[in-house]
Write an enzyme that holds these catalytic residues in place. Sequence first.
Site, PDB file in Angstrom:
ATOM      1  N   ASP A   1      11.877  61.725  -2.091  1.00  0.00           N
ATOM      2  CA  ASP A   1      10.633  62.081  -2.756  1.00  0.00           C
ATOM      3  C   ASP A   1      10.147  63.468  -2.347  1.00  0.00           C
ATOM      4  O   ASP A   1      10.725  64.125  -1.473  1.00  0.00           O
ATOM      5  CB  ASP A   1       9.563  61.039  -2.441  1.00  0.00           C
ATOM      6  CG  ASP A   1       9.877  59.689  -3.055  1.00  0.00           C
ATOM      7  OD1 ASP A   1      10.503  59.667  -4.128  1.00  0.00           O
ATOM      8  OD2 ASP A   1       9.515  58.664  -2.460  1.00  0.00           O
TER       9      ASP A   1
ATOM     10  N   TYR B   1      19.042  57.823   7.586  1.00  0.00           N
ATOM     11  CA  TYR B   1      17.840  58.667   7.572  1.00  0.00           C
ATOM     12  C   TYR B   1      17.365  58.900   8.996  1.00  0.00           C
ATOM     13  O   TYR B   1      17.479  58.023   9.862  1.00  0.00           O
ATOM     14  CB  TYR B   1      16.716  57.994   6.794  1.00  0.00           C
ATOM     15  CG  TYR B   1      16.881  58.031   5.285  1.00  0.00           C
ATOM     16  CD1 TYR B   1      16.289  59.037   4.533  1.00  0.00           C
ATOM     17  CD2 TYR B   1      17.607  57.051   4.626  1.00  0.00           C
ATOM     18  CE1 TYR B   1      16.422  59.063   3.148  1.00  0.00           C
ATOM     19  CE2 TYR B   1      17.749  57.067   3.248  1.00  0.00           C
ATOM     20  CZ  TYR B   1      17.151  58.078   2.512  1.00  0.00           C
ATOM     21  OH  TYR B   1      17.297  58.104   1.145  1.00  0.00           O
TER      22      TYR B   1
END
Length: 289
Positions: free
Chosen positions: A60, A124
Site C-alpha cells: 500500500d 516482510y
Amino acid sequence: MSSTKVRYLIFFQYFGTQYSGVMWTPVTQSVLGVQNYLEMAAQKLRPVGSIKFSISSRTDTGVHAICNTAHVDIERAAGKPPFTETVLVQALNHHLQPESISVLKAIRVSDNFHARYKALSRTYVYRIMTGCCYAQMPVFERHRCWPVQEGLNLAAIHEAAQLLLGTHDFSAFRCANSDNAFKSPIKTLLQADITPASCFLTHNLQYRDLQFWDFTFKSKSFLYKQVRRMTGALVAVGRGQLTPQHVKELLETRDPKAFPGSALAPPDGLFLKEVEYDEMDLSTEQILS
C-alpha cells in the site's frame, strides 16, 4: 520472420512514500502506482502491443520493497530477438529514471509461470526505532521506520510473537473493510522474529540512545494489513498497553472489529523483503520443457 513473446520474472525495489502503492492506478490520479511506472518504462522499449505487469505482492501507500516481483510478457517486432535478461534490466532502469524504483534482476520463465501463484513465501520486515519521537528522529530515517519514544519490553514481545506462529484464523488481524474479505483468513505464519537492527548514524553522540528493531514475518501469503496489525499489537505489548494474553484472545475472537484501532502500525516502517520461488520453476529446463 515471426516475432516471439517471452515471459520474464522481474525482481524490483522501490521507496514507497511517493507512490499510491505498488498496484496500477488510473492515470487521472495525481499519485500513481509503482506498476504504472514499470509499464511506462517497458512501453518505451517499443514492444508489440501493450505491456502489463502481473505483480506478485501488493503493498500500500507508504510501504517499501527491498524486493518485490512481477511477471511480464514482452514481444518484439518481427526479426528482433528477445531481450537478454541483462539488457532488459539495464533498459528498464534507464527509463525508470528519476523514479525511486529499480529493477534488480530479470529471469526468463516459462509461458505459464505466474509471479503471484508460484510464490512459495513472502517475507516482510517492519523497522521500529525507540528512543525519540518523530520530530527528533534522524532525517535519513524518516518514512523508513516507526519511532517509538519509550523503550519496549522485549521479553513480552517475544512471548506474544510466539503465539502468532503456526496456522490460525487471523480474522482479527485483517482490515474490517478489506475488499478481500471473502478470502480465507486461515494463514500459516512461518516466522515471527524480533532482532536488533542498525542505523549508520548511531555513532553520532546525538543519536547514541536510539535503538532499532526488525520485526520479521514470513508466510506464503498475508491478509490485507495483517503485518501492520501484528506489528502494532506486538508494540502495544512492548509498551505495556496489551499483554501476550490479549494477543491470544484477539486471535480467538476472529473478529477484525475487536482489534484496537490505535494499535495499527503506520505504513512507513514496512518493507517487503523477499518473495521466494522454487528454483525448479526458474530453471532453463523448465522453460524448454
